[in-house]
Design a protein around this motif. Structure first.
Motif, PDB file in Angstrom:
ATOM      1  N   ARG A 422      29.590 -55.989  40.490  1.00  0.00           N
ATOM      2  CA  ARG A 422      30.175 -57.129  41.144  1.00  0.00           C
ATOM      3  C   ARG A 422      29.606 -57.918  42.269  1.00  0.00           C
ATOM      4  NH1 ARG A 422      34.053 -52.272  41.843  1.00  0.00           N
ATOM      5  NH2 ARG A 422      35.521 -52.586  40.332  1.00  0.00           N
ATOM      6  N   ASN A 446      32.456 -69.612  42.236  1.00  0.00           N
ATOM      7  CA  ASN A 446      33.651 -68.932  40.998  1.00  0.00           C
ATOM      8  C   ASN A 446      33.405 -67.725  41.179  1.00  0.00           C
ATOM      9  OD1 ASN A 446      35.229 -69.918  39.366  1.00  0.00           O
ATOM     10  ND2 ASN A 446      33.550 -70.468  37.990  1.00  0.00           N
ATOM     11  N   LYS A 447      32.857 -67.044  42.159  1.00  0.00           N
ATOM     12  CA  LYS A 447      32.667 -65.581  41.992  1.00  0.00           C
ATOM     13  C   LYS A 447      33.670 -64.683  41.050  1.00  0.00           C
ATOM     14  CE  LYS A 447      32.052 -61.071  44.236  1.00  0.00           C
ATOM     15  NZ  LYS A 447      31.732 -60.958  45.553  1.00  0.00           N
ATOM     16  N   GLY A 448      33.996 -64.105  40.330  1.00  0.00           N
ATOM     17  CA  GLY A 448      35.156 -63.163  39.877  1.00  0.00           C
ATOM     18  C   GLY A 448      35.558 -64.456  39.021  1.00  0.00           C
ATOM     19  N   LYS A 449      35.167 -65.469  38.521  1.00  0.00           N
ATOM     20  CA  LYS A 449      35.318 -66.197  37.168  1.00  0.00           C
ATOM     21  C   LYS A 449      34.603 -66.840  36.062  1.00  0.00           C
ATOM     22  CE  LYS A 449      39.363 -68.320  40.332  1.00  0.00           C
ATOM     23  NZ  LYS A 449      39.802 -69.277  40.967  1.00  0.00           N
ATOM     24  N   ARG A 465      36.019 -63.223  29.874  1.00  0.00           N
ATOM     25  CA  ARG A 465      35.764 -63.606  31.917  1.00  0.00           C
ATOM     26  C   ARG A 465      36.003 -62.320  32.940  1.00  0.00           C
ATOM     27  NH1 ARG A 465      38.050 -68.637  32.625  1.00  0.00           N
ATOM     28  NH2 ARG A 465      37.278 -69.420  34.401  1.00  0.00           N
ATOM     29  N   GLY A 467      36.400 -61.361  36.421  1.00  0.00           N
ATOM     30  CA  GLY A 467      37.927 -60.973  37.137  1.00  0.00           C
ATOM     31  C   GLY A 467      38.214 -59.792  37.088  1.00  0.00           C
ATOM     32  N   GLY A 468      39.319 -59.446  38.371  1.00  0.00           N
ATOM     33  CA  GLY A 468      39.796 -57.995  38.850  1.00  0.00           C
ATOM     34  C   GLY A 468      39.111 -57.179  38.378  1.00  0.00           C
TER      35      GLY A 468
END
Length: 484
Positions: A422, A446-449, A465, A467-468
């Motif tokens: 993370r 654009n963190k997490g994408k 990708r 994310g989540g």
């Protein structure tokens, strides 16, 4: 097993070799494996090969699998395009035609893609490769295979040879014709071909092959090369076709190519009035070497001709080009394709041929599919992942062969991230993270994408990708069933 006419014909031709020939036809030959040199060198593959291998004598990147061939088509290295499963006899084609980087080359009957991808590898993805297949279903298989193998210099067509001959007369440096034939080399493995075999069938194929060869000849430039190939042994479809062709086209000559000791000569004595030069053809026999067997005839068109070929310019809107370059800056270390860009229905390709040269033809894929513009963003295609090296990506998740995550990714499942994953501004490697000196500053926002290139033992498999709290597998849905 074979018909009386088949047995008697070959007993008369081969004499004392007949029994060995027949037994070789009935015997299951070892599966051939050709290392994809667009991805790695043969010696590099040998160090990581999941299978024991024996070399194919006439192909330095070719091998025969000695054990475990039933797993070869469902191995992650296969999905990554490190090799193509191909009969050893067919591996001689690229060496005989000998395409050079930067040339314009046509494979007229290209599906499923073994010879076409071999040509692309010998060309080092430089120049123009036109891979044509008249059967629509087989043309789709061709497209999938060239994509998997990282071929980026090909346009894939679904056209009639006559149409191409009328459109592109004298355009190509080298042309391959892997002609439809009676398939005597695979009769024991193809019940349909076995039941259909007859002497009249040989004559019908010979007429079709001669017409196909004439169409192919129109596409060769003066001074260019034409390779005729079949997977059959009948002289009617081989020496007979070449003899009739040369009589009608005196501007072509049969060439004696560099010969491996297992390249048996053509047999002019097996046809009426056969010219002695027909010995310069190449026969590969199943009882003398690996593979099912093949016939080759290398022809050269006489004369010399300089071709003033059109320059390939980009045809892409400023907005689409901006989004594509923005994606590259944020996710890759360099822009992989900058010339010959084409925007077509929201999709972006790098095309080897100017669009005006192929408009109106049945095009399966005009070039290397880079991605598409969707909702104001550029989304990379699977072909882009397989056409670049892992070190060109800013974020890489590398999975080992024994990793449960590898199978999960290939099934399209969500991959959990370790807590360290993370961290922003990092790249993934072997389930861990390494910092890239090329990391774009814009990624913080654009963190997490972020897009992540997923690899197996360092070789690209596809995109995911972030994310989540994990990685969403974007491995293509139509390939996932094989890993269920």
């Amino acid at each position: 097993m074979y018909s009386a006419a088949f047995n008697e014909g070959w007993r008369q031709r081969l004499g004392p070799e007949y029994e060995d020939f027949i037994q070789a036809l009935k015997k299951r030959t070892g599966q051939g494996l050709r290392v994809n040199t667009l991805k790695l060198k043969p010696e590099e593959f040998l160090r990581i090969s999941p299978f024991p291998l024996k070399e194919v004598p006439w192909c330095p990147e070719g091998w025969v699998i000695l054990e475990g061939e039933e797993r070869a088509g469902r191995h992650p290295f296969h999905a990554a395009g490190l090799y193509y499963l191909q009969d050893p006899s067919t591996m001689a084609a690229a060496g005989l035609l000998n395409p050079q980087p930067g040339e314009w080359v046509l494979d007229l009957c290209a599906a499923p893609g073994g010879k076409a991808s071999h040509l692309a590898a010998r060309m080092e993805n430089k120049g123009v490769l036109v891979a044509n297949e008249v059967n629509p279903r087989r043309a789709s298989v061709l497209a999938f295979n060239l994509e998997r193998l990282g071929v980026t210099n090909a346009i894939i067509l679904n056209e009639r040879p006559e149409t191409l001959a009328a459109r592109w007369a004298g355009l190509f440096d080298r042309v391959l014709v892997d002609a439809p034939c009676s398939g005597e080399a695979i009769l024991a493995r193809d019940p349909g071909a076995f039941r259909a075999w007859s002497r009249s069938l040989l004559q019908r194929f010979a007429r079709r092959q001669l017409n196909l060869l004439h169409q192919a000849a129109c596409l060769v430039r003066p001074g260019g090369w034409l390779l005729y190939a079949t997977c059959t042994f009948s002289p009617e479809e081989n020496e007979g076709v070449i003899a009739r062709f040369l009589k009608a086209r005196p501007d072509f000559v049969l060439v004696d190519p560099p010969r491996h000791p297992l390249f048996a000569p053509g047999r002019p004595d097996w046809i009426e009035g056969g010219d002695p030069s027909l010995r310069w053809a190449v026969r590969l026999w199943p009882h003398l070497g690996p593979g099912h067997g093949h016939f080759y005839a290398l022809l050269k068109r006489q004369g010399e001709g300089y071709l003033d070929r059109p320059r390939n310019r980009s045809h892409i809107s400023p907005e689409a080009e901006r989004l594509y370059e923005e994606f590259c800056r944020e996710n890759l270390k360099e822009i992989p394709a900058t010339e010959g860009l084409l925007e077509e229905g929201g999709r972006i390709y790098q095309v080897p041929l100017p669009p005006e040269m192929w408009r109106g033809l049945k095009v399966v894929r005009p070039g290397w599919w880079l991605g598409r513009v969707y909702k104001g963003c550029f989304q990379p295609d699977h072909a882009l992942a397989l056409g670049i090296k892992a070190e060109k990506a800013l974020r890489v998740r590398d999975l080992s062969l024994d990793s449960a995550e590898l199978k999960a990714y290939l099934r399209g499942e969500f991959l959990e991230e370790a807590p360290a994953d993370r961290l922003a501004g990092q790249s993934l490697y072997k389930g861990r993270l390494y910092r890239s000196k090329y990391q774009s500053e814009t990624l913080e926002g654009n963190k997490g994408k972020e897009w992540v290139l997923v690899t197996v033992e360092g070789f690209p498999l596809g995109w995911a990708r972030a994310g989540g709290g994990g990685l969403k597998s974007l491995y293509p849905r139509h390939f996932r069933a094989a890993w269920g």
